[in-house]
Design a protein around this motif. Structure first.
Motif, PDB file in Angstrom:
ATOM      1  N   CYS A 108       0.835  -1.214   0.000  1.00  0.00           N
ATOM      2  CA  CYS A 108       0.000   0.000   0.000  1.00  0.00           C
ATOM      3  C   CYS A 108       0.866   1.259   0.000  1.00  0.00           C
ATOM      4  O   CYS A 108       0.564   2.246  -0.679  1.00  0.00           O
ATOM      5  CB  CYS A 108      -0.925  -0.002   1.220  1.00  0.00           C
ATOM      6  SG  CYS A 108      -2.232  -1.239   1.168  1.00  0.00           S
ATOM      7  N   ALA A 110      -9.903  -5.097   2.354  1.00  0.00           N
ATOM      8  CA  ALA A 110     -10.537  -4.442   1.211  1.00  0.00           C
ATOM      9  C   ALA A 110      -9.660  -3.308   0.679  1.00  0.00           C
ATOM     10  O   ALA A 110      -9.495  -3.142  -0.537  1.00  0.00           O
ATOM     11  CB  ALA A 110     -11.915  -3.909   1.620  1.00  0.00           C
ATOM     12  N   GLU A 111      -9.073  -2.534   1.596  1.00  0.00           N
ATOM     13  CA  GLU A 111      -8.208  -1.429   1.193  1.00  0.00           C
ATOM     14  C   GLU A 111      -6.957  -1.951   0.484  1.00  0.00           C
ATOM     15  O   GLU A 111      -6.529  -1.386  -0.534  1.00  0.00           O
ATOM     16  CB  GLU A 111      -7.815  -0.608   2.420  1.00  0.00           C
ATOM     17  CG  GLU A 111      -6.941   0.595   2.107  1.00  0.00           C
ATOM     18  CD  GLU A 111      -6.576   1.380   3.359  1.00  0.00           C
ATOM     19  OE1 GLU A 111      -5.856   2.389   3.223  1.00  0.00           O
ATOM     20  OE2 GLU A 111      -7.003   0.982   4.463  1.00  0.00           O
ATOM     21  N   SER A 136      -6.662  -4.841  -1.097  1.00  0.00           N
ATOM     22  CA  SER A 136      -7.069  -5.407  -2.392  1.00  0.00           C
ATOM     23  C   SER A 136      -7.249  -4.310  -3.434  1.00  0.00           C
ATOM     24  O   SER A 136      -6.857  -4.469  -4.601  1.00  0.00           O
ATOM     25  CB  SER A 136      -8.370  -6.199  -2.233  1.00  0.00           C
ATOM     26  OG  SER A 136      -8.198  -7.313  -1.383  1.00  0.00           O
ATOM     27  N   GLU A 137      -7.832  -3.196  -3.021  1.00  0.00           N
ATOM     28  CA  GLU A 137      -8.024  -2.070  -3.934  1.00  0.00           C
ATOM     29  C   GLU A 137      -6.676  -1.504  -4.387  1.00  0.00           C
ATOM     30  O   GLU A 137      -6.482  -1.209  -5.577  1.00  0.00           O
ATOM     31  CB  GLU A 137      -8.854  -0.987  -3.243  1.00  0.00           C
ATOM     32  CG  GLU A 137      -9.175   0.203  -4.129  1.00  0.00           C
ATOM     33  CD  GLU A 137     -10.032   1.236  -3.412  1.00  0.00           C
ATOM     34  OE1 GLU A 137     -10.145   2.365  -3.933  1.00  0.00           O
ATOM     35  OE2 GLU A 137     -10.579   0.908  -2.333  1.00  0.00           O
TER      36      GLU A 137
END
Length: 449
Positions: free
Chosen positions: A189, A217-218, A220-221
């Protein structure tokens, strides 16, 4: 104090009967009596029972007994009790006071508690300062967790380049209780936020390679965005034969974050002081507010190397480098003994004269020999080594040597020099040390050690 009640309370504590222990530790005290050890262990018992507010008061009672000492450990436990009860401001006060106890043997515990409380209060910069202090504390046996949390703080502060360095350093110190996959995912990230999509893809792939770690989720995005950007960059390279340079808005060189490109001096989180870190974050926020939408041109600084100079020296120090080195200390001691020279410069200043003489006499029995460090477990302030000594007539001897930092805190000195005869089965040793139980210092909420 009622010695009989106190002994029964300790027995109940060791047996895990914390309810009885808490009652008997209190009953052991005379009315108005100051009894630090009894209140300390009563607080631990109450923590085990989940009675956090009562535990905080028990630690406060123990602190009143100044003859007992251990204020750093007591304040750290009190901070954990306050945090568990939801009183985060009181927790911050207790943890902060604990960090100021110069006699506290494990201050990193207080810094970690302080950092977690500040994070819950939304004070990210202050939390980062505390995590940094926990990470560089020489008594911290597992700094990876604090370094990873420091990276989280840098991400929240909009400083992804610093976050990358924190996560990379955390991976260097991963221990048995750390999850490198989670750190790799957060590193991905940070790379993506810093515009390093290819590196981000690599980090996410390492995090998920064994199929065990599940991205949030963050994450994966960010992974999806990194893959798309990496593919687009490869297509441009294939079409043009050159690597594209992303244009930067001089008012927003970090892209959508709204942050200025960090100056190289801002990345030295090992060398910046706590107050400097907080003041710098406040200054940067003020600059952003003042110059947002004003059209003022900002010079773009391309950061090629991070954590140079003092930061690099700090890394080397934590990895056991020193002058003289462990090898130099062993070789120098053997030479000094053989030639009748000064041996004190190679021995720990903490050793008594008797222990120094014992080590010297052990080496005198070796005669003319050479030594080689054949195995080394190097730490920041202490190191353990396997030393192979080659004898002049032929043959070798093996010794286990423990090193500590010398008086100048730069080089290494020998604290023990013992013959090694192979691994020994230590079955049958006691699981509980009564003395350790009696003088226990810190506990996790709901878990007294």
């Amino acid at each position: 104090m009622n010695a009989q009640y106190f002994d029964r309370a300790r027995s109940a504590y060791r047996a895990g009967d914390y309810s009885a222990a808490a009652q008997m530790f209190l009953a052991a005290k005379d009315p108005g009596e100051l009894a630090g050890e009894a209140d300390h262990l009563r607080g631990n018992s109450l923590m085990k029972l989940g009675l956090f507010s009562d535990a905080a008061q028990a630690y406060a009672d123990a602190l009143e007994d100044t003859s007992y000492g251990k204020s750093g450990a007591l304040l750290t436990n009190q901070g954990k009790a306050y945090a568990a009860s939801g009183d985060l401001h009181a927790a911050v006060d207790s943890f902060t006071a604990a960090t100021k106890d110069a006699s506290y043997a494990t201050p990193y515990k207080a810094f970690i508690g302080l950092a977690n409380a500040q994070m819950k209060l939304g004070n990210v910069a202050e939390a980062g300062v505390a995590f940094r202090s926990a990470a560089i504390d020489g008594t911290n046996p597992a700094p990876a967790s604090a370094l990873a949390s420091l990276g989280d703080c840098f991400v929240k502060l909009g400083r992804p380049a610093d976050a990358v360095e924190s996560y990379l350093t955390a991976l260097d110190y991963v221990g048995a209780h750390d999850d490198p996959r989670a750190i790799e995912a957060n590193l991905g990230c940070a790379y993506q936020a810093a515009g390093r999509s290819a590196d981000a893809v690599d980090s996410f792939n390492r995090a998920t390679s064994d199929g065990i770690y599940q991205l949030t989720a963050e994450q994966s995005e960010a992974f999806a965005a990194a893959r798309e950007a990496a593919v687009a960059q490869r297509q441009i390279v294939n079409a043009t034969g050159s690597v594209p340079v992303t244009a930067a808005d001089p008012l927003d060189p970090m892209g959508a974050t709204g942050n200025f490109m960090p100056d190289p001096s801002d990345t030295g989180f090992f060398t910046m002081t706590e107050s400097e870190m907080i003041q710098e974050d406040k200054r940067r926020a003020k600059v952003r507010r003042k110059h947002r939408h004003t059209g003022l041109k900002v010079f773009i600084v391309i950061v090629l190397l991070l954590l140079i100079a003092g930061g690099a020296l700090g890394f080397l120090y934590t990895r056991g480098f020193g002058f003289p080195s462990q090898q130099d200390a062993v070789s120098g001691l053997l030479t000094a003994v053989a030639e009748g020279g000064d041996t004190d410069q190679y021995l720990s200043p903490r050793l008594s004269e008797d222990n120094k003489n014992r080590i010297v006499s052990t080496i005198e029995g070796i005669g003319d020999a050479t030594a080689e460090v054949s195995g080394l477990d190097a730490g920041m302030t202490e190191s353990d080594a396997t030393v192979t000594v080659s004898l002049a007539p032929g043959g070798t001897l093996t010794y286990e040597v423990h090193f500590v930092r010398s008086d100048n805190h730069i080089g290494w000195a020998i604290e023990s020099f013992e013959p090694y005869f192979g691994d020994v089965d230590e079955s049958g040793s006691s699981d509980i040390d009564t003395a350790d139980v009696a003088t226990d210092t810190t506990v996790d909420p709901g878990s007294a050690a």
